[in-house]
Design a protein around this motif. Structure first.
Motif, mmCIF file in Angstrom:
data_model
loop_
_atom_site.group_PDB
_atom_site.id
_atom_site.type_symbol
_atom_site.label_atom_id
_atom_site.label_comp_id
_atom_site.label_asym_id
_atom_site.label_seq_id
_atom_site.Cartn_x
_atom_site.Cartn_y
_atom_site.Cartn_z
ATOM 1 N N HIS A 131 53.006 -45.802 83.758
ATOM 2 C CA HIS A 131 52.988 -45.471 85.188
ATOM 3 C C HIS A 131 53.007 -46.791 85.943
ATOM 4 O O HIS A 131 52.071 -47.577 85.850
ATOM 5 C CB HIS A 131 51.727 -44.669 85.515
ATOM 6 C CG HIS A 131 51.778 -43.979 86.831
ATOM 7 N ND1 HIS A 131 51.393 -42.679 87.009
ATOM 8 C CD2 HIS A 131 52.201 -44.398 88.044
ATOM 9 C CE1 HIS A 131 51.544 -42.323 88.264
ATOM 10 N NE2 HIS A 131 52.034 -43.361 88.906
ATOM 11 N N VAL A 132 54.069 -47.042 86.704
ATOM 12 C CA VAL A 132 54.251 -48.330 87.361
ATOM 13 C C VAL A 132 53.636 -48.284 88.752
ATOM 14 O O VAL A 132 53.897 -47.363 89.531
ATOM 15 C CB VAL A 132 55.746 -48.702 87.451
ATOM 16 C CG1 VAL A 132 55.918 -49.998 88.236
ATOM 17 C CG2 VAL A 132 56.329 -48.835 86.057
ATOM 18 N N ARG A 133 52.817 -49.294 89.053
ATOM 19 C CA ARG A 133 52.260 -49.466 90.396
ATOM 20 C C ARG A 133 52.851 -50.736 90.977
ATOM 21 O O ARG A 133 52.697 -51.804 90.416
ATOM 22 C CB ARG A 133 50.737 -49.522 90.347
ATOM 23 C CG ARG A 133 50.106 -48.192 89.994
ATOM 24 C CD ARG A 133 48.612 -48.287 89.760
ATOM 25 N NE ARG A 133 48.019 -46.969 89.556
ATOM 26 C CZ ARG A 133 48.005 -46.324 88.409
ATOM 27 N NH1 ARG A 133 48.581 -46.888 87.343
ATOM 28 N NH2 ARG A 133 47.455 -45.132 88.307
ATOM 29 N N LEU A 134 53.516 -50.566 92.114
ATOM 30 C CA LEU A 134 54.286 -51.661 92.710
ATOM 31 C C LEU A 134 53.787 -51.906 94.126
ATOM 32 O O LEU A 134 53.554 -50.958 94.883
ATOM 33 C CB LEU A 134 55.767 -51.284 92.726
ATOM 34 C CG LEU A 134 56.802 -52.391 92.890
ATOM 35 C CD1 LEU A 134 56.733 -53.356 91.719
ATOM 36 C CD2 LEU A 134 58.195 -51.786 92.994
ATOM 37 N N CYS A 135 53.610 -53.174 94.482
ATOM 38 C CA CYS A 135 53.270 -53.520 95.857
ATOM 39 C C CYS A 135 54.552 -53.645 96.679
ATOM 40 O O CYS A 135 55.571 -54.110 96.179
ATOM 41 C CB CYS A 135 52.487 -54.833 95.910
ATOM 42 S SG CYS A 135 50.931 -54.776 94.986
ATOM 43 N N PHE A 136 54.484 -53.228 97.929
ATOM 44 C CA PHE A 136 55.668 -53.243 98.782
ATOM 45 C C PHE A 136 56.261 -54.659 98.831
ATOM 46 O O PHE A 136 55.567 -55.627 99.104
ATOM 47 C CB PHE A 136 55.297 -52.787 100.196
ATOM 48 C CG PHE A 136 56.480 -52.614 101.105
ATOM 49 C CD1 PHE A 136 57.138 -51.403 101.173
ATOM 50 C CD2 PHE A 136 56.940 -53.666 101.886
ATOM 51 C CE1 PHE A 136 58.236 -51.233 102.003
ATOM 52 C CE2 PHE A 136 58.028 -53.507 102.716
ATOM 53 C CZ PHE A 136 58.682 -52.289 102.771
ATOM 54 N N GLY A 137 57.546 -54.749 98.545
ATOM 55 C CA GLY A 137 58.221 -56.036 98.547
ATOM 56 C C GLY A 137 58.283 -56.708 97.194
ATOM 57 O O GLY A 137 58.974 -57.726 97.044
ATOM 58 N N ASP A 138 57.577 -56.178 96.192
ATOM 59 C CA ASP A 138 57.592 -56.765 94.855
ATOM 60 C C ASP A 138 58.704 -56.155 94.002
ATOM 61 O O ASP A 138 59.298 -55.139 94.352
ATOM 62 C CB ASP A 138 56.248 -56.570 94.158
ATOM 63 C CG ASP A 138 55.195 -57.522 94.679
ATOM 64 O OD1 ASP A 138 55.551 -58.420 95.458
ATOM 65 O OD2 ASP A 138 54.012 -57.350 94.320
ATOM 66 N N THR A 139 58.946 -56.782 92.850
ATOM 67 C CA THR A 139 59.979 -56.338 91.913
ATOM 68 C C THR A 139 59.389 -56.279 90.512
ATOM 69 O O THR A 139 58.604 -57.142 90.122
ATOM 70 C CB THR A 139 61.180 -57.306 91.921
ATOM 71 O OG1 THR A 139 61.750 -57.333 93.232
ATOM 72 C CG2 THR A 139 62.261 -56.863 90.935
ATOM 73 N N THR A 140 59.773 -55.234 89.766
ATOM 74 C CA THR A 140 59.413 -55.138 88.360
ATOM 75 C C THR A 140 60.674 -54.855 87.561
ATOM 76 O O THR A 140 61.740 -54.634 88.147
ATOM 77 C CB THR A 140 58.365 -54.032 88.125
ATOM 78 O OG1 THR A 140 57.879 -54.124 86.785
ATOM 79 C CG2 THR A 140 58.959 -52.653 88.367
ATOM 80 N N GLN A 141 60.579 -54.876 86.253
ATOM 81 C CA GLN A 141 61.760 -54.656 85.407
ATOM 82 C C GLN A 141 61.465 -53.585 84.367
ATOM 83 O O GLN A 141 60.448 -53.625 83.683
ATOM 84 C CB GLN A 141 62.193 -55.943 84.711
ATOM 85 C CG GLN A 141 63.537 -55.830 83.991
ATOM 86 C CD GLN A 141 64.063 -57.186 83.541
ATOM 87 O OE1 GLN A 141 63.308 -58.102 83.258
ATOM 88 N NE2 GLN A 141 65.381 -57.309 83.481
ATOM 89 N N PHE A 142 62.375 -52.609 84.280
ATOM 90 C CA PHE A 142 62.291 -51.591 83.243
ATOM 91 C C PHE A 142 62.992 -52.092 81.978
ATOM 92 O O PHE A 142 63.829 -52.992 82.033
ATOM 93 C CB PHE A 142 62.964 -50.289 83.685
ATOM 94 C CG PHE A 142 62.354 -49.654 84.898
ATOM 95 C CD1 PHE A 142 61.022 -49.823 85.200
ATOM 96 C CD2 PHE A 142 63.119 -48.861 85.741
ATOM 97 C CE1 PHE A 142 60.450 -49.230 86.308
ATOM 98 C CE2 PHE A 142 62.562 -48.263 86.856
ATOM 99 C CZ PHE A 142 61.222 -48.443 87.137
ATOM 100 N N SER A 143 62.692 -51.458 80.852
ATOM 101 C CA SER A 143 63.377 -51.791 79.598
ATOM 102 C C SER A 143 63.273 -50.603 78.653
ATOM 103 O O SER A 143 62.170 -50.106 78.414
ATOM 104 C CB SER A 143 62.770 -53.038 78.954
ATOM 105 O OG SER A 143 63.463 -53.367 77.765
ATOM 106 N N VAL A 144 64.418 -50.152 78.147
ATOM 107 C CA VAL A 144 64.452 -49.058 77.178
ATOM 108 C C VAL A 144 65.234 -49.507 75.948
ATOM 109 O O VAL A 144 65.939 -50.514 75.964
ATOM 110 C CB VAL A 144 65.102 -47.787 77.777
ATOM 111 C CG1 VAL A 144 64.300 -47.262 78.936
ATOM 112 C CG2 VAL A 144 66.543 -48.065 78.198
ATOM 113 N N SER A 145 65.123 -48.744 74.876
ATOM 114 C CA SER A 145 65.840 -49.059 73.637
ATOM 115 C C SER A 145 66.554 -47.810 73.140
ATOM 116 O O SER A 145 66.147 -46.685 73.453
ATOM 117 C CB SER A 145 64.859 -49.560 72.575
ATOM 118 O OG SER A 145 63.894 -48.552 72.283
#
Length: 201
Positions: free
Chosen positions: A30-44
């Motif tokens: 479950h991803v929690r993101l702050c407004f203006g931030d960036t995260t990266q997903f990754s699947v296989s």
């Protein structure tokens, strides 16, 4: 398979490959993101055919590791099609986007020798540029002071203030040349809380 008649019996064997399509362990977070931030997903696997939906807030909807910079909370669904096995799988990642708390520094003068800087808000971590870790910061030297603060969601904010300290400049006006036995009235141009003249009046 066996075929029989009155004369002969024919046995036919065919080799069959069975592929078990097990669900990969991918986006179970479950991803929690702050407004203006960036995260990266990754699947296989990374060489599979990938399709993300919805696409807004993603750097790409067809790669295995897109950047996510969504500005609203939403669920992203990914479909993974492994061309080497023919197996397909879908997964969901919920993204919660939290707003950053506004931060503002208030400044209170403590005479000429110090300023009291303070911030308000439900922050659980506070750090000033001069090494103070509380919401209130008493400074005794001029300079630029920056505060970083984080809330319970891990979202941080910052603010900066310039502090100037020094001796007050007092200007006395009036007639400073009088005859013996006469008197003159002297004035201080600015308004202060207290006054003390050299003749103790």
């Amino acid at each position: 398979m066996t075929i029989s008649n009155d004369c002969d019996t024919i046995t036919v064997r065919r080799q069959v490959s069975v592929i078990c399509c097990s669900a990969p362990n991918n986006l179970t977070v479950h991803v929690r993101l702050c407004f203006g931030d960036t995260t990266q997903f990754s699947v296989s696997p990374s060489n599979a055919l990938i399709s993300w939906s919805p696409s807004p807030g993603l750097s790409s909807s067809t790669i295995y590791n897109p950047l996510c910079f969504s500005t609203i909370s939403r669920n992203y669904i990914v479909m993974i099609n492994d061309t080497s096995t023919g197996c397909s799988h879908t997964d969901t990642v919920p993204v919660d986007v939290h707003a950053r708390q506004p931060i503002n520094i208030t400044e209170a003068k403590n005479g000429c020798i110090a300023d009291t800087l303070q911030i308000t808000g439900s922050f659980i971590l506070v750090e000033w540029s001069n090494g103070v870790f509380t919401k209130t910061n008493i400074v005794s030297a001029p300079g630029r002071f920056t505060v970083f603060a984080a809330d319970t969601n891990g979202c941080s904010s910052r603010d900066t203030v310039d502090v100037s300290l020094g001796n007050l400049q007092v200007q006395i006006t009036g007639n400073d040349s009088i005859c013996s036995g006469s008197f003159a009235t002297l004035f201080v141009r600015d308004t202060f809380d207290t006054y003390l003249w050299s003749n103790a009046e």
